[in-house]
Scaffold this active site. Sequence first.
Site, PDB file in Angstrom:
ATOM      1  N   PRO A   2       0.793  -1.762   0.201  1.00  0.00           N
ATOM      2  CA  PRO A   2      -0.390  -0.197   0.005  1.00  0.00           C
ATOM      3  C   PRO A   2       0.847   0.779  -0.163  1.00  0.00           C
ATOM      4  O   PRO A   2       2.074   1.728   0.331  1.00  0.00           O
ATOM      5  CB  PRO A   2      -0.498   0.183   1.387  1.00  0.00           C
ATOM      6  CG  PRO A   2      -0.853  -1.694   1.446  1.00  0.00           C
ATOM      7  CD  PRO A   2       0.125  -1.961   0.966  1.00  0.00           C
ATOM      8  N   GLU A   3       0.574   2.103  -0.668  1.00  0.00           N
ATOM      9  CA  GLU A   3       1.019   3.280  -1.574  1.00  0.00           C
ATOM     10  C   GLU A   3       0.488   3.966   0.132  1.00  0.00           C
ATOM     11  O   GLU A   3      -0.743   3.764   0.606  1.00  0.00           O
ATOM     12  CB  GLU A   3       1.686   3.930  -1.604  1.00  0.00           C
ATOM     13  CG  GLU A   3       2.148   2.640  -3.147  1.00  0.00           C
ATOM     14  CD  GLU A   3       2.366   3.074  -4.704  1.00  0.00           C
ATOM     15  OE1 GLU A   3       2.458   3.898  -4.826  1.00  0.00           O
ATOM     16  OE2 GLU A   3       3.078   2.228  -5.089  1.00  0.00           O
TER      17      GLU A   3
END
Length: 279
Positions: A2-3
């Site tokens: 996840p960013e």
Amino acid sequence: MPELPEVETVMRGMLAALQNRTIREALVRRHDLRWRIPADFSQQVTGRRIESFRRRGKYILVRLSGQRTIILHLGMSGRIALDSPHITPPHEHVVLTMDDGSRCAYIDPRRFGMLTVIPTEEEDRFALLAGMGPEPLGTDFTPQTLLNAFKDRRSPIKTALLDQKVVAGLGNIYVSEALYRARVHPQMHAAQLTPPKARLLANAIRAVLEDAIAAGGSSLKDYVRPGGELGYFQHAWQVYNRKGQPCPQCPGPPQCHGVEQITQAGRSSFFCPRQQKNR
């Protein structure tokens, strides 16, 4: 992994569900994540009220009463499930039960994430947070930030933007998308960034992150929102993972042959050679 938009979405979901709740019980089923959960984690957080939340880069900080902070990183496959069923799902390693009976579970099949607790006053000195660059959605992030960081830097601009000491929280997907919006080639030397291009790039970074957060992030592999919903920004990608497809500004064959894919520092970069010329 996840960013920033996905982490921000998770944090906002946790805030809406858990703000001002008191942790009645903290159950740790496995301590052996990538960074080991402290043996006394449960004792440190049980009985404390959740007062506020903060995101720093790709980390979620949960501030508790008594000046303690839980630091959470989702790793590659971690996710948060709110009000998860009492039948234990696979890979549910940590469960916080609140005073109203609601549950917040950390699920991580690959165990590459981390959970720890530290004094709140030590947040910015914590080893994994110290030295991070400015937040790209904060007021400290400006075109001059990029110009100062890239002065005399000969590495490709794509690689430089992924350096967390330059800008906190940027990842592969959103850097590719921002460079496309700013019409900057990912292999351009960072030191070649001009003031006009720096303005375009800073604005593009902020805009693509805001658009992605509004869409709930991009759902890839393991990522879902805390309530189980998917994010939808993957449907708005203009170059990322679109090798051979025309970008929104190109007509396609025979005028152009679509988005190209290259490898930079072990990661895939996607760009449109027609719109992002490497001058």
